[in-house]
Design a protein around this motif. Structure first.
Motif, PDB file in Angstrom:
ATOM      1  N   MET A   1       0.846  -1.174   0.000  1.00 59.71           N
ATOM      2  CA  MET A   1       0.000   0.000   0.000  1.00 59.71           C
ATOM      3  C   MET A   1       0.890   1.236   0.000  1.00 59.71           C
ATOM      4  SD  MET A   1      -2.776   1.190   2.862  1.00 59.71           S
ATOM      5  CE  MET A   1      -3.823  -0.160   2.443  1.00 59.71           C
ATOM      6  N   GLN A   2       0.540   2.186  -0.836  1.00 53.66           N
ATOM      7  CA  GLN A   2       1.304   3.431  -0.892  1.00 53.66           C
ATOM      8  C   GLN A   2       0.876   4.370   0.236  1.00 53.66           C
ATOM      9  OE1 GLN A   2       0.650   4.922  -4.851  1.00 53.66           O
ATOM     10  NE2 GLN A   2       2.398   3.802  -5.646  1.00 53.66           N
ATOM     11  N   VAL A   6      -3.055  12.260   5.164  1.00 55.12           N
ATOM     12  CA  VAL A   6      -4.178  12.294   6.094  1.00 55.12           C
ATOM     13  C   VAL A   6      -4.665  13.734   6.216  1.00 55.12           C
ATOM     14  CG1 VAL A   6      -3.549  10.198   7.341  1.00 55.12           C
ATOM     15  CG2 VAL A   6      -2.614  12.376   8.066  1.00 55.12           C
ATOM     16  N   ALA A   7      -5.819  13.908   6.797  1.00 57.93           N
ATOM     17  CA  ALA A   7      -6.470  15.217   6.848  1.00 57.93           C
ATOM     18  C   ALA A   7      -5.779  16.139   7.856  1.00 57.93           C
ATOM     19  CB  ALA A   7      -7.934  15.045   7.212  1.00 57.93           C
ATOM     20  N   ALA A  32       3.563   2.941   7.346  1.00 54.93           N
ATOM     21  CA  ALA A  32       2.973   1.614   7.497  1.00 54.93           C
ATOM     22  C   ALA A  32       1.609   1.542   6.820  1.00 54.93           C
ATOM     23  CB  ALA A  32       2.844   1.280   8.975  1.00 54.93           C
ATOM     24  N   GLY A  33       1.221   0.361   6.417  1.00 54.38           N
ATOM     25  CA  GLY A  33      -0.060   0.164   5.728  1.00 54.38           C
ATOM     26  C   GLY A  33      -1.210   0.019   6.709  1.00 54.38           C
ATOM     27  N   HIS A  34      -1.610   1.102   7.305  1.00 55.27           N
ATOM     28  CA  HIS A  34      -2.706   1.083   8.273  1.00 55.27           C
ATOM     29  C   HIS A  34      -4.046   1.199   7.558  1.00 55.27           C
ATOM     30  CE1 HIS A  34      -0.214   1.443  11.885  1.00 55.27           C
ATOM     31  NE2 HIS A  34       0.565   2.222  11.162  1.00 55.27           N
ATOM     32  N   ASP A  35      -5.101   0.910   8.292  1.00 56.02           N
ATOM     33  CA  ASP A  35      -6.445   1.057   7.742  1.00 56.02           C
ATOM     34  C   ASP A  35      -6.693   2.471   7.234  1.00 56.02           C
ATOM     35  OD1 ASP A  35      -6.927  -1.562   8.412  1.00 56.02           O
ATOM     36  OD2 ASP A  35      -8.025  -1.089  10.243  1.00 56.02           O
ATOM     37  N   PRO A  44     -12.021  11.667   5.090  1.00 57.27           N
ATOM     38  CA  PRO A  44     -10.873  12.208   5.811  1.00 57.27           C
ATOM     39  C   PRO A  44     -10.447  11.253   6.925  1.00 57.27           C
ATOM     40  CG  PRO A  44     -12.618  13.849   5.638  1.00 57.27           C
ATOM     41  CD  PRO A  44     -13.180  12.551   5.154  1.00 57.27           C
ATOM     42  N   SER A  45      -9.159  11.091   7.092  1.00 63.46           N
ATOM     43  CA  SER A  45      -8.684  10.179   8.132  1.00 63.46           C
ATOM     44  C   SER A  45      -7.412  10.709   8.780  1.00 63.46           C
ATOM     45  CB  SER A  45      -8.429   8.790   7.551  1.00 63.46           C
ATOM     46  OG  SER A  45      -7.365   8.831   6.625  1.00 63.46           O
ATOM     47  N   THR A  46      -7.109  10.127   9.912  1.00 60.14           N
ATOM     48  CA  THR A  46      -5.876  10.411  10.626  1.00 60.14           C
ATOM     49  C   THR A  46      -5.596   9.220  11.523  1.00 60.14           C
ATOM     50  OG1 THR A  46      -4.669  12.098  11.866  1.00 60.14           O
ATOM     51  CG2 THR A  46      -6.909  11.606  12.608  1.00 60.14           C
TER      52      THR A  46
END
Length: 85
Positions: A1-2, A6-7, A32-35, A44-46
């Motif tokens: 995963m690239q 994050v927002a 790291a390939g986190h959710d 939007p995520s963090t």
């Protein structure tokens, strides 16, 4: 995963919420390939990181104290309550 961006507003909110709880903060990059990498394409995520004893992470020897886990959960809870208002 690239890696994904994050927002920024959510990063700021994590920081402000943690500081409001009297916790220390440190912004760190994560490759790291986190959710969050999957979610970021849709919303939007963090991420909220908690300390691991001796800095050991992603390893069978990783350990985080119950207090630090509680602190991280409280940051998440307060953020969710703020966002729900």
């Amino acid at each position: 995963m690239q890696s994904v961006a994050v927002a920024p507003n959510l990063i700021d909110r994590v920081e402000q919420t943690a500081l409001g709880l009297g916790l220390s903060v440190k912004r760190i990059p994560s490759g790291a390939g986190h959710d969050a990498g999957l979610i970021a394409a849709m919303a939007p995520s963090t991420m909220i990181f908690v300390p691991s004893v001796s800095g050991i992470s992603h390893n069978v020897d990783e350990y985080t104290t119950p207090e630090d886990l509680e602190n991280g959960a409280n940051v998440l809870l307060r953020m969710l309550l703020q966002l729900a208002m």
